[in-house]
Design a protein around this motif. Structure first.
Motif, PDB file in Angstrom:
ATOM      1  N   ALA A  22       0.837  -1.204   0.000  1.00 51.86           N
ATOM      2  CA  ALA A  22       0.000   0.000   0.000  1.00 51.86           C
ATOM      3  C   ALA A  22       0.870   1.251   0.000  1.00 51.86           C
ATOM      4  N   TRP A  23       1.920   1.247   0.809  1.00 54.75           N
ATOM      5  CA  TRP A  23       2.804   2.405   0.855  1.00 54.75           C
ATOM      6  C   TRP A  23       3.663   2.514  -0.405  1.00 54.75           C
ATOM      7  N   ASP A  31      -3.272   7.030  -5.600  1.00 51.68           N
ATOM      8  CA  ASP A  31      -4.217   7.304  -4.520  1.00 51.68           C
ATOM      9  C   ASP A  31      -4.649   5.967  -3.926  1.00 51.68           C
ATOM     10  N   VAL A  32      -4.429   5.786  -2.637  1.00 52.38           N
ATOM     11  CA  VAL A  32      -4.647   4.489  -1.992  1.00 52.38           C
ATOM     12  C   VAL A  32      -5.636   4.629  -0.845  1.00 52.38           C
ATOM     13  N   ARG A  33      -6.631   3.776  -0.823  1.00 53.02           N
ATOM     14  CA  ARG A  33      -7.563   3.668   0.301  1.00 53.02           C
ATOM     15  C   ARG A  33      -7.603   2.203   0.735  1.00 53.02           C
ATOM     16  N   VAL A  34      -7.893   1.985   1.999  1.00 56.70           N
ATOM     17  CA  VAL A  34      -7.995   0.625   2.530  1.00 56.70           C
ATOM     18  C   VAL A  34      -9.370   0.450   3.156  1.00 56.70           C
ATOM     19  N   ALA A  45      -5.153   3.313  11.057  1.00 59.20           N
ATOM     20  CA  ALA A  45      -4.659   4.640  11.392  1.00 59.20           C
ATOM     21  C   ALA A  45      -3.211   4.573  11.859  1.00 59.20           C
ATOM     22  N   GLN A  46      -2.879   3.559  12.652  1.00 64.04           N
ATOM     23  CA  GLN A  46      -1.518   3.410  13.148  1.00 64.04           C
ATOM     24  C   GLN A  46      -0.528   3.094  12.027  1.00 64.04           C
ATOM     25  N   ALA A  47      -1.009   2.479  10.958  1.00 68.19           N
ATOM     26  CA  ALA A  47      -0.151   2.180   9.815  1.00 68.19           C
ATOM     27  C   ALA A  47      -0.038   3.370   8.865  1.00 68.19           C
ATOM     28  N   GLY A  48      -0.748   4.460   9.173  1.00 68.03           N
ATOM     29  CA  GLY A  48      -0.675   5.644   8.340  1.00 68.03           C
ATOM     30  C   GLY A  48      -1.477   5.556   7.062  1.00 68.03           C
ATOM     31  N   LEU A  49      -2.424   4.618   7.004  1.00 66.81           N
ATOM     32  CA  LEU A  49      -3.208   4.408   5.787  1.00 66.81           C
ATOM     33  C   LEU A  49      -4.590   5.047   5.917  1.00 66.81           C
ATOM     34  N   THR A  50      -5.170   5.394   4.787  1.00 68.87           N
ATOM     35  CA  THR A  50      -6.482   6.029   4.761  1.00 68.87           C
ATOM     36  C   THR A  50      -7.566   4.969   4.727  1.00 68.87           C
ATOM     37  N   ALA A  51      -8.420   4.981   5.728  1.00 63.54           N
ATOM     38  CA  ALA A  51      -9.420   3.924   5.882  1.00 63.54           C
ATOM     39  C   ALA A  51     -10.748   4.314   5.255  1.00 63.54           C
ATOM     40  N   VAL A  52     -11.411   3.295   4.710  1.00 62.69           N
ATOM     41  CA  VAL A  52     -12.801   3.395   4.293  1.00 62.69           C
ATOM     42  C   VAL A  52     -13.562   2.367   5.122  1.00 62.69           C
ATOM     43  N   MET A 400      15.894 -14.793  -0.101  1.00 63.91           N
ATOM     44  CA  MET A 400      14.730 -13.921   0.049  1.00 63.91           C
ATOM     45  C   MET A 400      15.036 -12.499  -0.409  1.00 63.91           C
ATOM     46  N   MET A 401      16.244 -12.035  -0.161  1.00 61.68           N
ATOM     47  CA  MET A 401      16.611 -10.687  -0.567  1.00 61.68           C
ATOM     48  C   MET A 401      16.615 -10.529  -2.081  1.00 61.68           C
ATOM     49  N   GLY A 402      16.665 -11.644  -2.803  1.00 58.52           N
ATOM     50  CA  GLY A 402      16.634 -11.589  -4.258  1.00 58.52           C
ATOM     51  C   GLY A 402      15.238 -11.444  -4.837  1.00 58.52           C
ATOM     52  N   LEU A 403      14.203 -11.560  -4.002  1.00 59.15           N
ATOM     53  CA  LEU A 403      12.833 -11.418  -4.484  1.00 59.15           C
ATOM     54  C   LEU A 403      12.486  -9.941  -4.654  1.00 59.15           C
ATOM     55  N   PRO A 404      11.568  -9.621  -5.558  1.00 63.20           N
ATOM     56  CA  PRO A 404      11.200  -8.216  -5.777  1.00 63.20           C
ATOM     57  C   PRO A 404      10.565  -7.592  -4.530  1.00 63.20           C
ATOM     58  N   THR A 405      10.975  -6.390  -4.221  1.00 65.56           N
ATOM     59  CA  THR A 405      10.360  -5.647  -3.124  1.00 65.56           C
ATOM     60  C   THR A 405       9.010  -5.093  -3.583  1.00 65.56           C
ATOM     61  N   PRO A 406       8.173  -4.625  -2.640  1.00 72.34           N
ATOM     62  CA  PRO A 406       6.933  -3.977  -3.064  1.00 72.34           C
ATOM     63  C   PRO A 406       7.160  -2.829  -4.052  1.00 72.34           C
ATOM     64  N   ASN A 407       8.202  -2.028  -3.844  1.00 71.42           N
ATOM     65  CA  ASN A 407       8.490  -0.945  -4.793  1.00 71.42           C
ATOM     66  C   ASN A 407       8.762  -1.484  -6.186  1.00 71.42           C
TER      67      ASN A 407
END
Length: 424
Positions: A22-23, A31-34, A45-52, A400-407
């Motif tokens: 999400a980040w 634009d990201v909503r959860v 909220a603690q994860a800094g994400l916008t809640a629906v 594991m470090m060879g796997l793609p990151t979320p970015n």
């Protein structure tokens, strides 16, 4: 691009698996909503994400939902440890029918679907990314014309069962279709199709050596363990004087009031060893122990990403987030899956099989019903004394470090969204 994540209610560990992606999408400019039920609002909220927020809080815990189906305790341990392909081998239909009748519908109520579809039709997301237990995701995506994909929290066991049922043939109706088709029809989502079960594609957070079904289109992504907001305790500033061992049963079951391995058995196993033990357990979990040994530091919570770099081993339940933290810090693992419901088939079995085969850990017992203090003590000392366990854990970390990151996954997500969004 507008991206709507759909998270399950009151399952913080599942939400935390979604958080790095999400980040990554947000920092790429999207634009990201959860979307979630109110139970998860604080964690979002603690994860800094916008809640629906959609629907009402869960009226029942997972333990209450499943208590009617808990199997009787077994009297003798199985002769061999299972492999993932053993799951419901005798009757996959009955297992899948149970899931679609007594578990999955409780994770997204009619009220949640109605609220969520109303929001989605107004906001018009391009992509719906849904937790693999939260089948509101494809229904919402179909209703608003978005592309949609799953995010795995563990082994793809729902699709495993579904494929086994389809392969068996016969005249009985597909349980997934029986459950989901009326929802699609009610909410204008069109006809049932295979992608409603396994997504148009799937973000796979499991290690590459774990078993997976054949049907879905998987995009591999490294599971970056997210522990939520936390503060490093002062006692972690100094390195341990003796080998440090973490014992944890994870957060999900503690919050869902689900029984795990006995704290008394776990602490009995380590109480007389020349090690420092950090037991991340709640007061309720510790209540079964007659005393806390002198070499045990009992803490309600400490983030794995700051504790595990100081540890020589970890004893845990096989949860995917705990395993991801152990992989990241090259800590040998001792796994005892929970005896709760069929949970061991949704990650612990497949990961424990691979971990043990690669010499980076030990599968302690078939599940927590069969764990003994003597067995845990013997295996823990073997792991601590044999340097090959640490060496193999370091090798797995490199893998594991060879796997793609979320970015690094974001461009593939953008491309697939464009392709499937145009197709609707």
């Amino acid at each position: 691009m507008r991206v709507l994540f759909v998270a399950p209610p009151d399952l913080k560990s599942h939400l935390y698996i979604m958080t790095p992606l999400a980040w990554a999408l947000r920092t790429a400019g999207h634009d990201v909503r959860v979307a979630c039920q109110p139970d998860s609002a604080e964690a979002l909220a603690q994860a800094g994400l916008t809640a629906v927020l959609a629907g009402e809080p869960m009226a029942e815990t997972l333990a209450e939902v499943d208590e009617q189906s808990e199997p009787p305790k077994r009297q003798a341990p199985p002769a061999t440890l299972p492999v993932q392909t053993d799951y419901a081998r005798d009757d996959p239909y009955a297992e899948l029918e149970y899931l679609t009748t007594n578990l999955l519908p409780f994770l997204h109520t009619d009220a949640m679907l109605t609220d969520l579809i109303g929001f989605a039709r107004a906001w018009r997301p391009d992509l719906v990314l849904w937790d693999a237990m939260t089948y509101a995701g494809p229904v919402v995506a179909r209703a608003c014309g978005a592309a949609h994909a799953r995010i795995l929290f563990g082994t793809d066991a729902f699709v495993q069962l579904w494929e086994a049922v389809r392969a068996a043939g016969g005249s009985r109706p597909d349980p997934m279709r029986t459950w989901l088709e009326p929802l699609l029809r009610t909410h204008g989502g069109g006809p049932f199709a295979d992608d409603v079960v396994h997504g148009q594609w799937t973000i796979d957070t499991m290690p590459p050596w774990t078993w997976r079904p054949s049907a879905p289109h998987y995009i591999r992504m490294r599971h970056l363990a997210f522990n939520g907001p936390s503060v490093v305790p002062r006692w972690l500033y100094e390195p341990p004087a003796r080998p440090r061992v973490c014992i944890t049963l994870g957060m999900t079951h503690r919050e869902a009031d689900v029984a795990e391995a006995s704290a008394a058995d776990l602490l009995e196993a380590v109480g007389d060893l020349d090690v420092e033990v950090v037991a991340t357990m709640s007061a309720e979990q510790l209540a079964s122990a007659p005393r806390i040994p002198d070499n045990v530091r009992a803490v309600d919570f400490v983030p794995m990403n700051v504790l595990l770099p100081t540890c020589s081993a970890i004893v845990h339940h096989g949860g995917s987030s705990t395993m991801a933290s152990a992989f990241e810090h090259a800590v040998p693992q001792l796994i005892v899956p929970s005896a709760y419901w069929s949970e061991k088939w949704f990650g612990p079995v497949a990961q424990a099989n691979g971990l043990q085969a690669r010499g980076a850990g030990v599968w302690l017992a078939y599940d927590s019903d069969y764990l003994t203090a003597a067995g845990l003590r013997e295996d823990l000392m073997r792991v601590l004394k044999d340097p090959s366990f640490k060496e193999n854990a370091v090798r797995l970390r490199t893998e594991m470090m060879g796997l793609p990151t979320p970015n690094e996954v974001v461009p593939a997500v953008e491309k697939l969204t464009a392709a499937y969004r145009r197709a609707v």
